[in-house]
Write a protein that holds these residues in place. Sequence first.
Motif, PDB file in Angstrom:
ATOM      1  N   ALA A  53       0.834  -1.209   0.000  1.00  0.00           N
ATOM      2  CA  ALA A  53       0.000   0.000   0.000  1.00  0.00           C
ATOM      3  C   ALA A  53       0.863   1.250   0.000  1.00  0.00           C
ATOM      4  O   ALA A  53       0.579   2.221  -0.716  1.00  0.00           O
ATOM      5  N   GLY A  54       1.942   1.243   0.777  1.00  0.00           N
ATOM      6  CA  GLY A  54       2.841   2.384   0.813  1.00  0.00           C
ATOM      7  C   GLY A  54       3.579   2.594  -0.494  1.00  0.00           C
ATOM      8  O   GLY A  54       3.783   3.732  -0.925  1.00  0.00           O
ATOM      9  N   LEU A  55       3.971   1.517  -1.153  1.00  0.00           N
ATOM     10  CA  LEU A  55       4.691   1.626  -2.424  1.00  0.00           C
ATOM     11  C   LEU A  55       3.804   2.138  -3.551  1.00  0.00           C
ATOM     12  O   LEU A  55       4.263   2.846  -4.444  1.00  0.00           O
ATOM     13  N   TYR A  56       2.520   1.754  -3.521  1.00  0.00           N
ATOM     14  CA  TYR A  56       1.645   2.041  -4.654  1.00  0.00           C
ATOM     15  C   TYR A  56       0.515   3.020  -4.356  1.00  0.00           C
ATOM     16  O   TYR A  56      -0.276   3.322  -5.245  1.00  0.00           O
ATOM     17  N   GLY A  57       0.438   3.506  -3.138  1.00  0.00           N
ATOM     18  CA  GLY A  57      -0.598   4.484  -2.807  1.00  0.00           C
ATOM     19  C   GLY A  57      -2.006   3.936  -2.944  1.00  0.00           C
ATOM     20  O   GLY A  57      -2.903   4.641  -3.398  1.00  0.00           O
ATOM     21  N   VAL A  58      -2.183   2.667  -2.570  1.00  0.00           N
ATOM     22  CA  VAL A  58      -3.505   2.045  -2.621  1.00  0.00           C
ATOM     23  C   VAL A  58      -3.915   1.635  -1.208  1.00  0.00           C
ATOM     24  O   VAL A  58      -3.093   1.591  -0.297  1.00  0.00           O
ATOM     25  N   ASP A  59      -5.183   1.308  -1.052  1.00  0.00           N
ATOM     26  CA  ASP A  59      -5.714   0.897   0.251  1.00  0.00           C
ATOM     27  C   ASP A  59      -5.265  -0.529   0.568  1.00  0.00           C
ATOM     28  O   ASP A  59      -5.486  -1.444  -0.226  1.00  0.00           O
ATOM     29  N   ALA A  60      -4.638  -0.713   1.722  1.00  0.00           N
ATOM     30  CA  ALA A  60      -4.131  -2.028   2.125  1.00  0.00           C
ATOM     31  C   ALA A  60      -5.236  -3.078   2.187  1.00  0.00           C
ATOM     32  O   ALA A  60      -4.988  -4.259   1.932  1.00  0.00           O
ATOM     33  N   SER A  61      -6.453  -2.672   2.505  1.00  0.00           N
ATOM     34  CA  SER A  61      -7.540  -3.643   2.637  1.00  0.00           C
ATOM     35  C   SER A  61      -7.942  -4.267   1.299  1.00  0.00           C
ATOM     36  O   SER A  61      -8.569  -5.326   1.269  1.00  0.00           O
ATOM     37  N   GLY A  62      -7.585  -3.644   0.191  1.00  0.00           N
ATOM     38  CA  GLY A  62      -7.929  -4.178  -1.127  1.00  0.00           C
ATOM     39  C   GLY A  62      -6.844  -5.051  -1.735  1.00  0.00           C
ATOM     40  O   GLY A  62      -7.019  -5.607  -2.815  1.00  0.00           O
ATOM     41  N   ILE A  63      -5.715  -5.209  -1.039  1.00  0.00           N
ATOM     42  CA  ILE A  63      -4.581  -5.967  -1.571  1.00  0.00           C
ATOM     43  C   ILE A  63      -4.741  -7.445  -1.233  1.00  0.00           C
ATOM     44  O   ILE A  63      -5.085  -7.802  -0.114  1.00  0.00           O
ATOM     45  N   GLN A  64      -4.480  -8.279  -2.230  1.00  0.00           N
ATOM     46  CA  GLN A  64      -4.504  -9.731  -2.037  1.00  0.00           C
ATOM     47  C   GLN A  64      -3.095 -10.257  -2.270  1.00  0.00           C
ATOM     48  O   GLN A  64      -2.465  -9.928  -3.274  1.00  0.00           O
ATOM     49  N   MET A  65      -2.601 -11.062  -1.327  1.00  0.00           N
ATOM     50  CA  MET A  65      -1.264 -11.637  -1.465  1.00  0.00           C
ATOM     51  C   MET A  65      -1.365 -13.153  -1.404  1.00  0.00           C
ATOM     52  O   MET A  65      -2.089 -13.706  -0.576  1.00  0.00           O
ATOM     53  N   PHE A  66      -0.635 -13.793  -2.299  1.00  0.00           N
ATOM     54  CA  PHE A  66      -0.611 -15.248  -2.369  1.00  0.00           C
ATOM     55  C   PHE A  66       0.843 -15.695  -2.297  1.00  0.00           C
ATOM     56  O   PHE A  66       1.664 -15.277  -3.113  1.00  0.00           O
ATOM     57  N   ARG A  67       1.153 -16.519  -1.323  1.00  0.00           N
ATOM     58  CA  ARG A  67       2.498 -17.056  -1.150  1.00  0.00           C
ATOM     59  C   ARG A  67       2.465 -18.532  -1.549  1.00  0.00           C
ATOM     60  O   ARG A  67       1.703 -19.304  -0.983  1.00  0.00           O
ATOM     61  N   ILE A  68       3.302 -18.894  -2.532  1.00  0.00           N
ATOM     62  CA  ILE A  68       3.280 -20.244  -3.097  1.00  0.00           C
ATOM     63  C   ILE A  68       4.671 -20.865  -2.923  1.00  0.00           C
ATOM     64  O   ILE A  68       5.523 -20.771  -3.815  1.00  0.00           O
ATOM     65  N   LEU A  71       6.546 -23.204  -5.487  1.00  0.00           N
ATOM     66  CA  LEU A  71       7.056 -22.579  -6.711  1.00  0.00           C
ATOM     67  C   LEU A  71       8.027 -21.425  -6.433  1.00  0.00           C
ATOM     68  O   LEU A  71       8.521 -20.803  -7.375  1.00  0.00           O
ATOM     69  N   ASN A  72       8.263 -21.101  -5.155  1.00  0.00           N
ATOM     70  CA  ASN A  72       9.066 -19.936  -4.771  1.00  0.00           C
ATOM     71  C   ASN A  72       8.507 -18.655  -5.389  1.00  0.00           C
ATOM     72  O   ASN A  72       9.245 -17.816  -5.898  1.00  0.00           O
ATOM     73  N   VAL A  73       7.181 -18.508  -5.330  1.00  0.00           N
ATOM     74  CA  VAL A  73       6.500 -17.377  -5.952  1.00  0.00           C
ATOM     75  C   VAL A  73       5.635 -16.647  -4.925  1.00  0.00           C
ATOM     76  O   VAL A  73       4.978 -17.266  -4.092  1.00  0.00           O
ATOM     77  N   VAL A  74       5.665 -15.314  -5.010  1.00  0.00           N
ATOM     78  CA  VAL A  74       4.732 -14.466  -4.274  1.00  0.00           C
ATOM     79  C   VAL A  74       3.958 -13.687  -5.318  1.00  0.00           C
ATOM     80  O   VAL A  74       4.540 -13.086  -6.228  1.00  0.00           O
ATOM     81  N   LYS A  75       2.632 -13.721  -5.206  1.00  0.00           N
ATOM     82  CA  LYS A  75       1.760 -13.020  -6.150  1.00  0.00           C
ATOM     83  C   LYS A  75       0.978 -11.972  -5.372  1.00  0.00           C
ATOM     84  O   LYS A  75       0.452 -12.250  -4.292  1.00  0.00           O
ATOM     85  N   ILE A  76       0.899 -10.765  -5.933  1.00  0.00           N
ATOM     86  CA  ILE A  76       0.225  -9.640  -5.283  1.00  0.00           C
ATOM     87  C   ILE A  76      -0.748  -9.033  -6.283  1.00  0.00           C
ATOM     88  O   ILE A  76      -0.373  -8.745  -7.423  1.00  0.00           O
ATOM     89  N   SER A  77      -1.995  -8.830  -5.864  1.00  0.00           N
ATOM     90  CA  SER A  77      -2.997  -8.196  -6.721  1.00  0.00           C
ATOM     91  C   SER A  77      -3.691  -7.082  -5.955  1.00  0.00           C
ATOM     92  O   SER A  77      -3.898  -7.194  -4.744  1.00  0.00           O
ATOM     93  N   PHE A  78      -4.017  -6.012  -6.668  1.00  0.00           N
ATOM     94  CA  PHE A  78      -4.764  -4.917  -6.062  1.00  0.00           C
ATOM     95  C   PHE A  78      -5.524  -4.156  -7.145  1.00  0.00           C
ATOM     96  O   PHE A  78      -5.162  -4.215  -8.324  1.00  0.00           O
ATOM     97  N   PRO A  79      -6.583  -3.447  -6.749  1.00  0.00           N
ATOM     98  CA  PRO A  79      -7.342  -2.671  -7.733  1.00  0.00           C
ATOM     99  C   PRO A  79      -6.483  -1.573  -8.356  1.00  0.00           C
ATOM    100  O   PRO A  79      -5.683  -0.933  -7.664  1.00  0.00           O
ATOM    101  N   ARG A  80      -6.630  -1.396  -9.654  1.00  0.00           N
ATOM    102  CA  ARG A  80      -5.921  -0.312 -10.334  1.00  0.00           C
ATOM    103  C   ARG A  80      -6.440   1.023  -9.813  1.00  0.00           C
ATOM    104  O   ARG A  80      -7.631   1.164  -9.548  1.00  0.00           O
ATOM    105  N   PRO A  81      -5.562   2.017  -9.682  1.00  0.00           N
ATOM    106  CA  PRO A  81      -6.012   3.340  -9.236  1.00  0.00           C
ATOM    107  C   PRO A  81      -7.032   3.961 -10.186  1.00  0.00           C
ATOM    108  O   PRO A  81      -7.936   4.668  -9.762  1.00  0.00           O
TER     109      PRO A  81
END
Length: 118
Positions: A53-68, A71-81
């Motif tokens: 949220a701090g890096l992208y200026g978006v609301d933290a409550s709308g961010i979805q994080m997936f740790r896999i 696969l050694n993968v972290v996926k992050i999704s959030f609504p476009r501004p």
Amino acid sequence: MTEANPTTLADLAHEIRSKNAGPFWVTMELFMRDADGYRIAADESFLNEETVAGLYGVDASGIQMFRIPSLNVVKISFPRPVGQASLFDRDIHSGQHHVPLAVLPVPSTGTTESAPAR
């Protein structure tokens, strides 16, 4: 790395990319080189919704994080501004959104051994 050149997520990753996840969402994926890099990227005390949220200026409550870990993968999704291709959209494909995440310095504890030489 030295203090002048701290280790970043990009140093520990095979690839970090961003892309559209439909016209109203951005998705970023961190493909880490190994389990040590994944452990750092997946550490919730380092990379979490508030950090993103701090890096992208978006609301933290709308961010979805997936740790896999398999696969050694972290996926992050959030609504476009703003919606894709709208009047104020500055990156229609969301292809540059990954840059602030890629240059994020990682905690110095134990990260210098797994960082490849530049």
